[in-house]
Design a protein around this motif. Sequence first.
Motif, mmCIF file in Angstrom:
data_model
loop_
_atom_site.group_PDB
_atom_site.id
_atom_site.type_symbol
_atom_site.label_atom_id
_atom_site.label_comp_id
_atom_site.label_asym_id
_atom_site.label_seq_id
_atom_site.Cartn_x
_atom_site.Cartn_y
_atom_site.Cartn_z
ATOM 1 N N ASP A 140 54.965 40.434 32.527
ATOM 2 C CA ASP A 140 53.681 39.915 31.986
ATOM 3 C C ASP A 140 52.851 39.414 33.429
ATOM 4 O OD1 ASP A 140 51.585 37.990 31.334
ATOM 5 O OD2 ASP A 140 52.633 37.328 29.525
ATOM 6 N N PRO A 191 49.790 38.355 34.344
ATOM 7 C CA PRO A 191 48.919 37.021 34.326
ATOM 8 C C PRO A 191 49.991 35.782 34.423
ATOM 9 C CG PRO A 191 47.865 38.627 32.763
ATOM 10 C CD PRO A 191 49.223 39.091 33.056
ATOM 11 N N LYS A 217 44.698 46.004 34.142
ATOM 12 C CA LYS A 217 43.924 45.125 33.391
ATOM 13 C C LYS A 217 43.584 44.084 34.524
ATOM 14 C CE LYS A 217 45.387 45.357 28.398
ATOM 15 N NZ LYS A 217 46.233 46.361 28.930
ATOM 16 N N HIS A 252 40.721 43.177 35.570
ATOM 17 C CA HIS A 252 39.791 42.000 35.717
ATOM 18 C C HIS A 252 40.486 40.809 35.209
ATOM 19 C CE1 HIS A 252 37.166 39.400 32.959
ATOM 20 N NE2 HIS A 252 36.200 39.689 33.776
ATOM 21 N N LYS A 253 41.443 40.818 34.306
ATOM 22 C CA LYS A 253 42.336 39.583 33.725
ATOM 23 C C LYS A 253 43.092 39.032 35.011
ATOM 24 C CE LYS A 253 45.352 38.304 30.071
ATOM 25 N NZ LYS A 253 45.958 38.968 28.831
ATOM 26 N N ARG A 295 40.793 37.395 37.355
ATOM 27 C CA ARG A 295 40.166 36.132 36.575
ATOM 28 C C ARG A 295 41.270 34.906 36.744
ATOM 29 N NH1 ARG A 295 36.236 34.542 31.654
ATOM 30 N NH2 ARG A 295 36.917 32.352 31.508
ATOM 31 N N THR A 296 42.617 35.448 36.656
ATOM 32 C CA THR A 296 43.554 34.382 36.634
ATOM 33 C C THR A 296 43.713 33.739 38.020
ATOM 34 O OG1 THR A 296 44.869 35.816 34.864
ATOM 35 C CG2 THR A 296 46.246 34.373 35.866
ATOM 36 N N GLU A 343 41.111 31.291 38.370
ATOM 37 C CA GLU A 343 41.399 29.988 37.333
ATOM 38 C C GLU A 343 42.610 29.195 38.022
ATOM 39 O OE1 GLU A 343 42.326 31.710 33.711
ATOM 40 O OE2 GLU A 343 40.469 31.781 33.256
#
Length: 399
Positions: free
Chosen positions: A293, A295, A332, A334-335, A338-339, A342
Amino acid sequence: MKNPIFEQSWRWYGPHDPVNLQTVKQAGANGIVTALHHIPVGEVWSLEEIDRRKALLDKSNKENPFPLHWNVVESLPVHEHIKQGKADKAGYIENYKQSLRNLGRSGITRICYNFMPVLDWLRTNVRYELEDGSTALLHDLEDLIVFDLFILKREKAEEDYEPEMVERAKRKYSGMTKAELDRLQESLLMALPGDQNGFTLEKLRKGLEDYKGISAEQLRENLVEFLKEVIPVAEEAGVKMAIHPDDPPWPVLGLPRVVSTAKDLDHIFDQVPSKTNGLTFCSGSFGASEKNDLPEIIRRYYHRIHFVHLRSVQREGNSRFYEANHLEGSAKMHKLVRTFYECQKGQNRGPIPMRPDHGHQMLDDLEKTTYPGYSAIGRLRGLAELRGLELGIINSLEN
């Protein structure tokens, strides 16, 4: 760019790299990720040799004011005798410590390294043609079994694979031409980027023989012992260590792998808890296994991620993947970006060095001799796409 997530970087193999520093400048990267590949593994990187490499960047900056600086070492390789726990490992560990001290004195403070036995990344076709005519790196387990059984002829190799995969490989082998088998052997014995010698079948067989009887548990113990020796020295030198995950993240050719999953990382960081003991987050290496996983790995270990490789692989089942375009494939992207954004906001941390990894060979580069995965135009495209993605995320979330 306001409040960047990443420091945009580029891997450069030194004065013999087909991609020169002027090209890197035009790609828009500032950080240079490089290593002293000409120094034999296990020997000390002297201050003189380190400064000689830095001087090439200084000269480039004087000729063209767009600034470049050496921000990450990739890699300071670990001698096989350390990984194997040989009786003479202490001398190689002391040399490693001295190299860390010298790098710290020279202001080079991030070190990417790996603990993969014998081989680093492993691909069965380094010029896999895609639909658009560009070429990519491919890993196909079926082809690897063909190599293992019929070219390498490793003893008891069949026992390491599922019977169905062995049968499929046998059927494929029966229909392969000499040219196809030669290409398979060439890809799997390809010299690692920066390595001028490369492997032969004899060298590979000898390397595999040296690891006979070394289990994943023993290799893991050897890694922890190595880290307990070098991390205190790295701390004193002001240097961050960032281990690169296994590529692919599972055993190959009977060799154990111990940096493939979150569980592996937990063990490494629990045993050596210093934050100097960190991670190179490689989205392609972790992403080759659907069990990882990505992210969650970022969130869980963000405070230890000292360096980032962004690339995406396209998984095709559990046994085959190829390098996709950076914003496509299974990652993925973009994810992931973004992670990182954040996490950066949550920990009030500055940008992390990042480089685009394993670009496609395309356009004019198709006619050039380059390191597979490291041609200029494919990585330029990757960096441009990642830069745009980063800027879009920052602007959409802060404006």
